[in-house]
Design a protein around this motif. Structure first.
Motif, PDB file in Angstrom:
ATOM      1  N   GLY A   1      -4.210   8.180   3.654  1.00 60.96           N
ATOM      2  CA  GLY A   1      -4.438   9.433   2.925  1.00 60.96           C
ATOM      3  C   GLY A   1      -3.102   9.906   2.369  1.00 60.96           C
ATOM      4  N   ILE A   2      -3.019  10.042   1.050  1.00 60.06           N
ATOM      5  CA  ILE A   2      -1.736  10.344   0.435  1.00 60.06           C
ATOM      6  C   ILE A   2      -1.288  11.757   0.799  1.00 60.06           C
ATOM      7  CG2 ILE A   2      -0.504  10.551  -1.741  1.00 60.06           C
ATOM      8  CD1 ILE A   2      -2.448   8.515  -2.872  1.00 60.06           C
TER       9      ILE A   2
ATOM     10  N   PHE B   1       2.244   1.159  -0.074  1.00 63.80           N
ATOM     11  CA  PHE B   1       1.179   1.781  -0.860  1.00 63.80           C
ATOM     12  C   PHE B   1      -0.165   1.623  -0.165  1.00 63.80           C
ATOM     13  CE2 PHE B   1       3.489   1.518  -5.148  1.00 63.80           C
ATOM     14  CZ  PHE B   1       3.869   2.826  -5.033  1.00 63.80           C
TER      15      PHE B   1
ATOM     16  N   ILE C   1      -0.362   4.089   2.626  1.00 62.92           N
ATOM     17  CA  ILE C   1      -0.667   5.503   2.368  1.00 62.92           C
ATOM     18  C   ILE C   1      -2.027   5.678   1.717  1.00 62.92           C
ATOM     19  CG2 ILE C   1       1.697   6.335   2.386  1.00 62.92           C
ATOM     20  CD1 ILE C   1       1.815   6.357  -0.470  1.00 62.92           C
ATOM     21  N   VAL C   2      -2.527   4.646   1.051  1.00 61.77           N
ATOM     22  CA  VAL C   2      -3.892   4.745   0.550  1.00 61.77           C
ATOM     23  C   VAL C   2      -4.865   4.782   1.727  1.00 61.77           C
ATOM     24  CG1 VAL C   2      -5.703   3.468  -0.630  1.00 61.77           C
ATOM     25  CG2 VAL C   2      -3.500   3.766  -1.721  1.00 61.77           C
TER      26      VAL C   2
END
Lengths: 329, 306
Positions: free
Chosen positions: B236-237, B229, B232-233
């Protein structure tokens, strides 16, 4: 006040949460009183989360951070008091404390400060980023607590004697229950008034339509941050009580499973329902007790139940009984 | 502190980063294409590891174990998508969080029920064990090097798949406009199941590969999930490129911070408190990194609109 089915149900629940332990007390069943105390404290944590989640629409998966900070506030103050080691000597000598009111104050202040920092950073984003970031900050504190060997690290911190409250014997289960119950009721009254206050209305409006709230001159960021801080502070208070109930605090209180569980209390009861966390926490404790007696793997059933509620019964327990017309969420 | 140690730690960071990429790629694809946040991705990692440990136990073949991990995780992922996940695409994030959290409870306790609470062990095969000499005089475990290479190969394959193939075009089109590609006659629900199973297979493979270094146990997927998490934060999701950049950044920061912060602190503190303060700060380092990046770019390094 109009007596809708939901408000009748609310009164029934809050009465049942009082009557069950009183009956257990007269039958001399301290274990049931402890279960009811646990339900009341976990409900309090849920009431805290519900202010951010139900009212503000902020899906925080990091509320274990505040729950754990409250727990560690109790653990650290009480550990210093019981070992007669000063916590700090400057600007004045402070040897920790075993007085609940002071511990609660510290728990509330520290979890509110943490919520202010975490909220200020996380609320820069929204949606799925917000979920992941609150989760990540919660995890950060979890790993910090594990590596913080001065206060037990991974093993946690035990307190020999429950902390004191002036005029009460907190070691007596029913008296400790009374403390938790009164705080829960106060928090429910507070949450109800908050929801109806101008602030609460503005916050709910920011959830429903951010642009319009901005257009009338309010700042959604400030509203949400305030709600997040209040929410964190209440959950922190619940954490201090929970640690006192167990006379033990460990990094588990900070783990993201705890965040998930607090969220489950809110959801099992019904999102955005004021008394949802009470119903949810009571149901959770009941399931844990009943199913836990049948199988060690009772969380499978909890998972299936939760899945069914999310997929098919979105109003939760209260929604199922009271109908969905009245949810303010 | 020698430069060999530094290089070794950089390789370790690379290895962690590559494994995080395998996890993060699936998460970010699923979010990008279907708009779904999947907390149960860590369970698929665990399924892969357990499948590999079980098959390695029966057959003794590591290669079969890896294939089993891919197959089992892909199957579990497809099943998960068909039974539960596809009901969640139209729901809000809260419902997605709760339903996938429920899936974690079911998968974790189910695995505990099947395999017991004790960790399983997946052995590194003899042909991959032992150190290997790299140019520059570094002795590095062959297995870890193999993991890095497998991971890099898969990353390259994934980029090719998305950039060059018909499926890749459909996936990118799905990210851009779901209704439109459905209107153009692409079977969108089949595409969703496929993307989900692909992400699951990558997670399962990562679980099996890491399972041979660490132990295979219930709950092993969750720390990795949360790191993914963070990845990807930061990245950039929805962006695969971002997932790769974020994964390498997090892998390096975590590994190098854990090794070098205590040593850095030892320069101006006594050794014992330097070790504990360094370890505490190192455990928080990637989250501080994440907060810093968010302050500058709230939607991540490669994120367009959140």
């Amino acid at each position: 006040m109009m007596l809708t089915r939901e408000s009748l149900l609310n009164w029934a629940m809050i009465a049942a949460l009082l009557i069950v332990p009183l009956a257990a007390w007269s039958l001399d069943e301290p274990f049931i009183i402890t279960l009811a105390t646990k339900a009341a404290i976990l409900a309090l944590a849920g009431v805290g989360l519900n202010i951010a989640l139900g009212l503000g629409g902020l899906i925080s998966l990091g509320h274990a951070a505040f729950f754990g900070i409250g727990g560690y506030a109790m653990g650290i103050l009480a550990a210093h008091a019981q070992n007669y080691e000063p916590l700090f000597e400057w600007p004045f000598l402070f040897e920790g404390s075993n007085q609940m009111p002071l511990i609660w104050l510290v728990a509330v202040v520290f979890s509110a400060c943490a919520a202010l920092v975490i909220g200020a950073l996380s609320l820069r984003t929204s949606g799925v980023y917000f979920i992941m970031i609150t989760l990540a900050f919660g995890q950060m504190l979890y790993y910090f607590a594990i590596s913080w060997s001065a206060y037990g690290g991974e093993d946690g911190l035990s307190i020999w004697v429950r902390n004191e409250f002036p005029g009460l014997n907190t070691l007596d289960p029913i008296q400790f229950f009374a403390i938790a119950y009164v705080i829960l009721c106060l928090a429910l009254v507070f949450a109800a008034r908050l929801a109806r206050s101008p602030f609460g209305l503005a916050l709910a409006a920011a959830r429903q339509n951010e642009d319009r709230v901005q257009a009338v001159g309010l700042t959604p960021f400030t509203l949400r941050l305030t709600a997040f801080v209040i929410s964190g502070a209440i959950t922190g208070l619940a954490g201090a009580l929970f640690a006192d109930l167990n006379r033990f605090v460990s990094p588990t209180m900070l783990s993201w499973h705890t965040s998930g569980e607090i969220m489950i209390f809110v959801i099992l009861g019904g999102v955005g329902r004021l008394y949802g966390p009470v119903a949810g926490a009571a149901l959770y404790i009941l399931l844990e007790h009943l199913l836990g007696g049948i199988s060690d793997y009772w969380q499978i059933f909890l998972g299936v139940l939760l899945l069914l509620i999310v997929l098919f019964a979105r109003g939760g327990l209260i929604g199922a009984i009271a109908g969905r017309e009245k949810a303010h969420g | 502190m020698t430069y060999i140690l530094v290089l070794e730690q950089i390789l370790n960071g690379l290895q962690l980063g590559i494994m995080l990429f395998l996890m993060a790629a699936g998460l970010t694809l699923v979010f990008g294409v279907m708009g779904l946040i999947n907390l149960a991705h860590g369970s698929l990692y665990m399924v892969g590891a357990f499948a590999a440990a079980a098959v390695a136990g029966w057959t003794g073949s590591f290669l079969l174990a890896l294939i089993a991990s891919l197959a089992a995780a892909a199957a579990a992922g497809a099943l998960m998508e068909l039974v539960v996940i596809r009901r969640l695409y139209r729901r809000d994030h809260l419902d997605q969080v709760l339903a996938t959290f429920a899936l974690i409870l079911i998968f974790s306790e189910g695995t505990r029920w099947l395999f017991g609470s004790f960790p399983l062990f997946l052995d590194v095969p003899s042909y991959l064990s032992g150190p290997v000499s790299l140019p520059g005089g570094i002795e590095y475990p062959l297995y870890r090097l193999t993991i890095i290479l497998i991971g890099l190969a898969i990353a390259a394959g994934l980029f090719l798949l998305i950039a060059r193939t018909r499926i890749g075009i459909q996936i990118r089109a799905g990210e851009a406009d779901r209704e439109m590609i459905a209107a153009l006659g692409v079977d969108i629900s089949k595409l969703y199941t496929l993307v989900f199973a692909l992400g699951a297979a990558l997670a399962g493979l990562a679980g099996a590969l890491v399972g041979a270094i660490q132990s295979v146990q219930v709950g092993m997927g969750e720390p990795v999930l949360i790191l993914a998490f963070v990845v990807i934060v930061i990245g950039g999701i929805g962006s695969i490129k971002g997932a790769l950049a974020g994964a390498l950044l997090v892998g390096m920061t975590d590994t190098l911070g854990g090794v070098f912060l205590p040593q850095l602190f030892a320069l101006f503190m006594d050794p014992a408190s330097a070790a504990s303060a360094g370890a505490s700060l190192a455990s928080m380092l990637i989250y501080i990194l994440m907060a810093a990046i968010l302050l500058v770019r709230p939607s991540g390094l490669y994120g367009g609109s959140a």
